[in-house]
Design a protein around this motif. Structure first.
Motif, PDB file in Angstrom:
ATOM      1  N   ARG A  26     -10.264  14.242   0.542  1.00  0.00           N
ATOM      2  CA  ARG A  26      -9.119  13.390   0.210  1.00  0.00           C
ATOM      3  C   ARG A  26      -9.192  12.930  -1.240  1.00  0.00           C
ATOM      4  NH1 ARG A  26      -7.673   7.878   3.507  1.00  0.00           N
ATOM      5  NH2 ARG A  26      -5.752   7.369   2.437  1.00  0.00           N
ATOM      6  N   VAL A  27     -10.388  12.570  -1.689  1.00  0.00           N
ATOM      7  CA  VAL A  27     -10.585  12.162  -3.078  1.00  0.00           C
ATOM      8  C   VAL A  27     -10.179  13.295  -4.016  1.00  0.00           C
ATOM      9  CG1 VAL A  27     -12.338  11.551  -4.798  1.00  0.00           C
ATOM     10  CG2 VAL A  27     -12.383  10.483  -2.544  1.00  0.00           C
ATOM     11  N   GLY A  28     -10.634  14.498  -3.705  1.00  0.00           N
ATOM     12  CA  GLY A  28     -10.293  15.651  -4.536  1.00  0.00           C
ATOM     13  C   GLY A  28      -8.796  15.919  -4.584  1.00  0.00           C
ATOM     14  N   ALA A  29      -8.138  15.810  -3.439  1.00  0.00           N
ATOM     15  CA  ALA A  29      -6.682  16.024  -3.402  1.00  0.00           C
ATOM     16  C   ALA A  29      -5.960  14.974  -4.241  1.00  0.00           C
ATOM     17  CB  ALA A  29      -6.185  15.996  -1.955  1.00  0.00           C
ATOM     18  N   LEU A  30      -6.377  13.725  -4.133  1.00  0.00           N
ATOM     19  CA  LEU A  30      -5.731  12.662  -4.904  1.00  0.00           C
ATOM     20  C   LEU A  30      -5.976  12.817  -6.403  1.00  0.00           C
ATOM     21  CD1 LEU A  30      -6.496   9.646  -2.562  1.00  0.00           C
ATOM     22  CD2 LEU A  30      -4.212  10.408  -3.256  1.00  0.00           C
ATOM     23  N   ALA A  57       1.261  18.115  -4.076  1.00  0.00           N
ATOM     24  CA  ALA A  57       0.314  17.000  -3.967  1.00  0.00           C
ATOM     25  C   ALA A  57       0.352  16.388  -2.569  1.00  0.00           C
ATOM     26  CB  ALA A  57       0.643  15.938  -5.016  1.00  0.00           C
ATOM     27  N   LEU A  58       1.539  16.165  -2.042  1.00  0.00           N
ATOM     28  CA  LEU A  58       1.646  15.580  -0.703  1.00  0.00           C
ATOM     29  C   LEU A  58       1.154  16.551   0.369  1.00  0.00           C
ATOM     30  CD1 LEU A  58       5.020  13.660  -0.986  1.00  0.00           C
ATOM     31  CD2 LEU A  58       2.737  12.683  -0.698  1.00  0.00           C
ATOM     32  N   GLY A  59       1.400  17.835   0.180  1.00  0.00           N
ATOM     33  CA  GLY A  59       0.883  18.827   1.120  1.00  0.00           C
ATOM     34  C   GLY A  59      -0.637  18.845   1.140  1.00  0.00           C
ATOM     35  N   ALA A  60      -1.249  18.797  -0.043  1.00  0.00           N
ATOM     36  CA  ALA A  60      -2.715  18.762  -0.124  1.00  0.00           C
ATOM     37  C   ALA A  60      -3.266  17.486   0.489  1.00  0.00           C
ATOM     38  CB  ALA A  60      -3.161  18.879  -1.583  1.00  0.00           C
ATOM     39  N   LEU A  61      -2.589  16.368   0.251  1.00  0.00           N
ATOM     40  CA  LEU A  61      -3.024  15.103   0.828  1.00  0.00           C
ATOM     41  C   LEU A  61      -2.874  15.114   2.350  1.00  0.00           C
ATOM     42  CD1 LEU A  61      -4.166  12.386   0.093  1.00  0.00           C
ATOM     43  CD2 LEU A  61      -1.848  11.554  -0.242  1.00  0.00           C
ATOM     44  N   GLY A  62      -1.797  15.719   2.832  1.00  0.00           N
ATOM     45  CA  GLY A  62      -1.607  15.847   4.278  1.00  0.00           C
ATOM     46  C   GLY A  62      -2.704  16.672   4.926  1.00  0.00           C
ATOM     47  N   ILE A  63      -3.081  17.757   4.279  1.00  0.00           N
ATOM     48  CA  ILE A  63      -4.172  18.591   4.803  1.00  0.00           C
ATOM     49  C   ILE A  63      -5.482  17.812   4.807  1.00  0.00           C
ATOM     50  CG2 ILE A  63      -5.581  20.627   4.287  1.00  0.00           C
ATOM     51  CD1 ILE A  63      -2.924  21.960   3.327  1.00  0.00           C
ATOM     52  N   VAL A 171      -9.913   7.356  -7.343  1.00  0.00           N
ATOM     53  CA  VAL A 171     -11.098   6.733  -7.929  1.00  0.00           C
ATOM     54  C   VAL A 171     -11.698   5.724  -6.951  1.00  0.00           C
ATOM     55  CG1 VAL A 171     -11.874   5.152  -9.758  1.00  0.00           C
ATOM     56  CG2 VAL A 171     -10.450   7.130 -10.333  1.00  0.00           C
ATOM     57  N   PHE A 172     -10.862   4.903  -6.351  1.00  0.00           N
ATOM     58  CA  PHE A 172     -11.375   3.895  -5.417  1.00  0.00           C
ATOM     59  C   PHE A 172     -12.047   4.548  -4.212  1.00  0.00           C
ATOM     60  CE2 PHE A 172     -11.054   0.784  -2.009  1.00  0.00           C
ATOM     61  CZ  PHE A 172     -11.626  -0.310  -2.626  1.00  0.00           C
ATOM     62  N   LEU A 173     -11.412   5.562  -3.637  1.00  0.00           N
ATOM     63  CA  LEU A 173     -12.018   6.244  -2.494  1.00  0.00           C
ATOM     64  C   LEU A 173     -13.273   7.021  -2.901  1.00  0.00           C
ATOM     65  CD1 LEU A 173      -8.886   7.505  -0.545  1.00  0.00           C
ATOM     66  CD2 LEU A 173     -10.483   5.716   0.131  1.00  0.00           C
TER      67      LEU A 173
END
Length: 190
Positions: A26-30, A57-63, A171-173
């Protein structure tokens, strides 16, 4: 011989920790999304590009959310990562049909609001280990929704706010993923 007592109240066990590698997806996607938005600034005047980069971006975050949901299979009745993943994928699928700047802003704002509320609900449902990941992400998502609605006719600003959200959340995650504090054992104050 003592009788076994049963409890129908909420569980006092802390949530099952998600492996660091799953959290880093998730960090990498963000971070990748935020950096892609930041380094493609000359192309932001084109609404088609804005919709495309946001959809990816949203697709990667969804995955990433769906991977987290899959990793949490041992936690009964905790659908928040699944719902976050579905919301992100649905928003990614809706973006190609957002042909005006206002529709683009509304899709990003709707996703930000839904994901922010889901993060806050997830914080309320699961007993956390003292970290405020979900609270910060929930507040950031709601703030993203409000900002997108305020500048709804400027797709460059909407994309900029989305990129800023992605960087801050990533960054936070990322910091949280490498935090080595252990959860404190549950105390029963009764």
């Amino acid at each position: 011989m003592a009788a076994a007592a049963t409890s129908t109240g909420p569980s006092t066990t802390p949530e099952t920790p998600v492996p660091r590698t799953v959290r880093l997806v998730r960090v990498g996607a963000l971070l990748a999304s935020g950096m892609a938005i930041a380094f493609t600034a000359p192309l932001h005047e084109q609404l088609g590009f804005d919709r495309g980069v946001s959809a990816i971006a949203l697709g990667a975050l969804g995955i990433a959310h769906l991977i987290e949901w899959r990793a949490r299979r041992g936690v009964p009745a905790y659908p928040v990562p699944l719902l976050l993943g579905l919301a992100a994928v649905l928003a990614a699928l809706a973006l190609p049909f957002a042909g005006t700047p206002i529709l683009f802003a509304c899709v990003i704002a709707a996703w930000g609001l839904v994901s922010g509320l889901l993060e806050l609900v997830g914080n309320a449902l699961m007993r956390t280990d003292g970290r405020s990941d979900r609270v910060l992400l929930g507040a950031s998502g709601i703030l993203l929704a409000l900002l997108c609605l305020l500048v709804r006719e400027d797709p460059v600003a909407v994309l900029g706010f989305f990129g800023a959200y992605a960087i801050v959340a990533g960054v936070f995650l990322g910091i949280s993923a490498f935090d080595v504090r252990r959860p404190e054992p549950a105390r029963d104050d009764h």
